[in-house]
Write an enzyme that holds these catalytic residues in place. Structure first.
Site, PDB file in Angstrom:
ATOM      1  N   ASP A  50       0.829  -1.200   0.000  1.00 35.61           N
ATOM      2  CA  ASP A  50       0.000   0.000   0.000  1.00 35.61           C
ATOM      3  C   ASP A  50       0.871   1.262   0.000  1.00 35.61           C
ATOM      4  O   ASP A  50       2.047   1.226   0.361  1.00 35.61           O
ATOM      5  CB  ASP A  50      -0.882   0.034   1.258  1.00 35.61           C
ATOM      6  CG  ASP A  50      -1.934  -1.062   1.267  1.00 35.61           C
ATOM      7  OD1 ASP A  50      -1.982  -1.863   0.322  1.00 35.61           O
ATOM      8  OD2 ASP A  50      -2.700  -1.105   2.248  1.00 35.61           O
ATOM      9  N   HIS A 211       3.850  -2.203   3.014  1.00 30.74           N
ATOM     10  CA  HIS A 211       3.842  -0.825   2.491  1.00 30.74           C
ATOM     11  C   HIS A 211       5.154  -0.533   1.775  1.00 30.74           C
ATOM     12  O   HIS A 211       6.220  -0.694   2.375  1.00 30.74           O
ATOM     13  CB  HIS A 211       3.645   0.173   3.635  1.00 30.74           C
ATOM     14  CG  HIS A 211       2.306   0.023   4.311  1.00 30.74           C
ATOM     15  ND1 HIS A 211       2.041  -1.018   5.168  1.00 30.74           N
ATOM     16  CD2 HIS A 211       1.168   0.748   4.210  1.00 30.74           C
ATOM     17  CE1 HIS A 211       0.774  -0.925   5.579  1.00 30.74           C
ATOM     18  NE2 HIS A 211       0.223   0.137   5.018  1.00 30.74           N
TER      19      HIS A 211
HETATM   20 ZN   LIG Z   1      -2.555   3.096   3.177  1.00 29.40          ZN
END
Ligand SMILES: [Zn+2]
Length: 255
Positions: A50, A211
């Site tokens: 992400d 991430h």
């Molecule tokens: Zn996020």
């Protein structure tokens, strides 16, 4: 007066509030619309990233994934896609899937239906402009949902993707800490691939949420995420796991 007469409505209200919190934040809750929470085979691990694209990390991550023949899914932030459209395109060129993670990464739980639609639409247009195709997958920032996110997402043709494990790679902790937080993938693989045929039929592999960027700014440091993957990918491969995109994760499983 019977105390239940007073307390029952309070208890009911508390239960309803608890249910809303569960539906909004629990990654596998289906209260606010059906979501994808697992892959369809214990052999398939879907690694997702992400908050990118991130020029400081994503190119290194792509090389790392290539070295381990791993495909992944990237949930992109619209404003970063506008700044790095070539990097967004490269993700697709190199065989990965991309998804919508909103334009500015707000907590959608607090936004009204119009603002939710705008967040999804702006990111949708940014990705479509960069890769010349419509993304199919959506992940809400912070995993937070409310009753009008699912309709807004399905209007644009999205299916919402959550996760089974989110180790917290945004935290300022050493790589060793992150490596240990990813251990459940190994334990699940060992348990599920231990030769019990019915568990293969009822296969439910993991979706890992990591991430490659930060929603706060471009060029965030995520070298610990790279280090943890460098450690785990060959070990997971040796256990029999395949690293697939969400497209492959939900495709009819091969026997
Ligand atoms: Zn996020």
């Amino acid at each position: 007066m019977n105390p239940w007469i007073i307390e029952a409505p309070v208890a009911a209200l508390a239960a309803a509030a608890g249910l809303t919190a569960y539906g909004a934040a629990h990654p596998r809750a289906q209260l606010f619309g059906r979501t994808i929470c697992r892959t369809n085979s214990p052999r398939k691990l879907a690694i997702t990233f992400d908050d990118g694209p991130n020029p400081a990390i994503t190119p290194k991550l792509l090389d790392l994934l290539d070295r381990h023949a791993a495909q992944a899914t990237f949930f992109l932030i619209g404003q970063f896609v506008r700044e790095c459209p070539d990097l967004a395109k490269e993700l697709v060129t190199r065989g990965h899937a991309v998804g919508n993670h909103t334009e500015l990464h707000p907590n959608l739980f607090w936004l009204n239906p119009t603002k939710v639609r705008v967040e999804l639409r702006l990111c949708h247009d940014a990705i479509k402009g960069a890769i010349a195709a419509s993304p199919k997958w959506f992940r809400p920032p912070y995993g937070m949902r409310n009753p009008w996110i699912a309709p807004a997402a399905s209007e644009l043709g999205y299916r919402t993707v959550m996760w089974t494990l989110i180790p917290g790679d945004w935290q300022e902790k050493p790589a060793e800490w992150l490596i240990s937080r990813m251990q459940p993938i190994t334990e699940n693989a060992r348990r599920k691939l231990a030769g019990r045929p019915q568990s293969v039929v009822n296969g439910t592999g993991d979706i890992l949420c990591l991430h490659d960027g930060s929603h706060r700014q471009l060029n965030a440091d995520r070298t610990r995420t790279l280090a943890a993957l460098e450690y785990w990918l060959p070990r997971w491969r040796d256990l029999g796991l395949e690293f697939v995109t969400i497209d492959d994760a939900v495709r009819t499983p091969e026997s």
